[in-house]
Design a protein around this motif. Structure first.
Motif, PDB file in Angstrom:
ATOM      1  N   ILE A 184       0.834  -1.200   0.000  1.00 16.65           N
ATOM      2  CA  ILE A 184       0.000   0.000   0.000  1.00 16.65           C
ATOM      3  C   ILE A 184       0.870   1.252   0.000  1.00 16.65           C
ATOM      4  N   LYS A 185       1.926   1.263   0.809  1.00 14.68           N
ATOM      5  CA  LYS A 185       2.822   2.414   0.867  1.00 14.68           C
ATOM      6  C   LYS A 185       3.511   2.648  -0.475  1.00 14.68           C
ATOM      7  N   ILE A 186       4.015   1.563  -1.085  1.00 16.13           N
ATOM      8  CA  ILE A 186       4.695   1.698  -2.378  1.00 16.13           C
ATOM      9  C   ILE A 186       3.725   2.184  -3.443  1.00 16.13           C
ATOM     10  N   ASN A 187       2.524   1.598  -3.458  1.00 18.48           N
ATOM     11  CA  ASN A 187       1.552   1.967  -4.482  1.00 18.48           C
ATOM     12  C   ASN A 187       1.137   3.428  -4.396  1.00 18.48           C
ATOM     13  N   ILE A 188       0.878   3.895  -3.185  1.00 19.87           N
ATOM     14  CA  ILE A 188       0.401   5.271  -3.052  1.00 19.87           C
ATOM     15  C   ILE A 188       1.521   6.273  -3.341  1.00 19.87           C
ATOM     16  N   MET A 189       2.776   5.921  -3.036  1.00 19.94           N
ATOM     17  CA  MET A 189       3.891   6.808  -3.355  1.00 19.94           C
ATOM     18  C   MET A 189       4.142   6.852  -4.863  1.00 19.94           C
ATOM     19  N   LEU A 190       4.024   5.705  -5.525  1.00 15.89           N
ATOM     20  CA  LEU A 190       4.175   5.700  -6.985  1.00 15.89           C
ATOM     21  C   LEU A 190       3.041   6.482  -7.652  1.00 15.89           C
ATOM     22  N   ALA A 191       1.825   6.325  -7.125  1.00 14.77           N
ATOM     23  CA  ALA A 191       0.704   7.093  -7.665  1.00 14.77           C
ATOM     24  C   ALA A 191       0.934   8.589  -7.478  1.00 14.77           C
TER      25      ALA A 191
END
Length: 353
Positions: A256-263
Motif C-alpha cells: 500500500i505504501k509503495i503503491n500510493i507513493m508511486l501514484a
C-alpha cells in the motif's frame, strides 16, 4: 471439476474482456488519426499521409510533427497516468471515489509547483521561456514534494488513525481545500507574470510539453506501469482485505505504501508537466469497471487505455469547438466530468465495487 456451464460462462466473459481491449485500442488509434487531421488548419487524408511520410519541410509537416503529434502523445501519456493512479488509489483505499484529484494529490502538486515558480524565481524575458517549462527540475521536484506531503498525511490517517474509506475521501477534500488556499495566497503575493503563469497552468493543457518533456514523463511512467502490472494479482488480494491478502502471502502494508507513493509520483509528474487535469483518474476506472469488471488483470491496463482515450477526445474537442480559439483541456474534462459520472452512478450504482 468445474461444471461445463461455468467453464463456458468464464470463456465467454474472457472473450468479452478481450474484445473490449481490442475495441479500446482501435478507438484510440482512430481517434489519434482524427485528431491529427482536425484543427484550425484542416488536412485531407492525403495531406496527412504526405506530412507523416514526407521528408520535406512543409507547413503541414511542421504542424503535424511539432504541434499536433506532441499534443496527442501528451494527452495519451497524461490520460494513461491519471487513470492508472485512479485504479491504484481506488484499490488500496477500497473507495470508488478515490482519485488523485478527489484526494487532493493533484492540488498538493499544484501548490508545490506554484511555490517553485515564485520561490525559485523564474523571471522570463520572453513569453516561451523558463517559466513555461513546467517540467524543469525545480518545478517537478516541488510538485512531487507537494504531492508527497498530501500522500503522507493520507497514509497517516488511513493506517495510524484507522479512518474509514469515507473519512479518507473527506480528508482529501480538506487537504485539497488547504492546498488550493495556499496556491491562492501565493498568487496574491506573486508578480503579474507569475500570477498569469500559475493561472494558465492550473487550467490543464497538454500542448505545452516538448518532445524532451514527453520523453521524461514516459521514462517515469513505464516502470510504474510495469510494477503495477506485475502486482495486479496482489491488488486483487488487497481488494479482499488486508487479512485475506496476508493469508495469501501479500505484504499488504508495504505494498500500500509503495503503491500510493508511486501514484503520487506519477500524478506530480503529470501536474508539473501539463497542469491540473481533473476527472480522468476518477471516471476512467469506473467506465472500464462497468465494461470488464473489477479483476485488476484486465481493469488496470484497460483503464489506462480508457483514460488516454478520454483525454485525447477531450483535447480534440478543446481544439475544435471554438476554432481557431484553443481551450485548455482541463476546462473540457471538468464540464464532462459531473454529468458523465452521475450517469455512471445511475447505470451502475447497483454493481459491486
Amino acid at each position: 471439476m468445474l461444471d461445463k456451464p461455468i467453464i463456458d460462462s468464464y470463456k465467454s466473459y474472457t472473450r468479452h474482456r478481450n474484445g473490449v481491449f481490442v475495441v479500446l485500442i482501435v478507438a484510440l488509434v482512430l481517434t489519434s488519426a482524427i485528431s491529427l487531421s482536425l484543427g484550425s488548419s484542416k488536412m485531407s487524408l492525403a495531406d496527412l499521409v504526405s506530412a507523416l511520410l514526407g521528408n520535406e519541410e512543409s507547413t503541414n509537416s511542421t504542424i503535424i510533427w511539432h504541434i499536433r503529434f506532441p499534443r496527442i502523445i501528451g494527452a495519451v501519456l497524461a490520460g494513461w497516468a491519471l487513470a492508472m493512479s485512479g485504479v491504484v488509489l481506488q484499490c488500496i483505499l477500497h473507495n470508488p471515489l478515490a482519485s488523485p484529484y478527489t484526494l487532493g494529490i493533484s492540488q498538493g502538486a499544484a501548490f508545490g509547483a506554484a511555490l517553485a515558480i515564485t520561490v525559485i524565481g523564474f523571471q522570463p524575458t520572453e513569453v516561451n521561456s523558463a517559466i513555461l517549462n513546467f517540467l524543469s527540475l525545480g518545478t517537478g521536484f516541488f510538485a512531487f514534494l507537494g504531492a508527497s506531503a498530501t500522500t503522507c498525511v493520507l497514509l497517516i490517517l488511513s493506517q495510524k488513525r484507522k479512518l474509514s474509506s469515507e473519512a479518507i475521501i473527506l480528508s482529501g477534500v480538506a487537504l485539497s481545500a488547504l492546498a488550493s488556499a495556499g496556491t491562492m495566497m501565493i498568487q496574491y503575493f506573486a508578480s503579474d507574470i507569475e500570477v498569469a503563469s500559475i493561472v494558465f497552468w492550473t487550467f490543464g493543457d497538454v500542448s505545452r510539453a516538448s518532445w524532451k518533456d514527453l520523453s521524461l514523463v514516459a521514462i517515469f511512467l513505464l516502470p510504474s506501469f510495469i510494477y503495477f502490472m506485475l502486482n495486479r494479482w496482489n491488488m486483487n488480494a488487497i481488494m479482499e482485505g488486508a487479512e485475506v491478502a496476508k493469508t495469501l502471502g501479500v505484504n499488504a502494508e508495504k505494498m500500500i505504501k509503495i503503491n500510493i507513493m508511486l501514484a503520487a509520483l506519477v500524478t506530480s509528474l503529470v501536474v508539473a508537466t501539463f497542469g491540473v487535469i481533473g476527472f480522468i483518474g476518477l471516471a476512467a476506472p469506473h467506465i472500464t469497471r462497468l465494461l470488464v469488471g473489477g479483476d485488476h488483470r484486465h481493469l488496470l491496463p484497460q483503464s489506462c487505455i480508457t483514460g488516454a482515450l478520454l483525454l485525447l477526445v477531450s483535447d480534440t474537442i478543446a481544439r475544435n469547438i471554438l476554432s481557431p480559439v484553443v481551450l485548455p483541456v482541463g476546462i473540457i474534462t471538468s464540464f464532462m466530468g459531473a454529468p458523465l459520472f452521475l450517469y455512471m452512478l445511475m447505470k451502475g450504482g447497483n454493481r459491486k465495487f
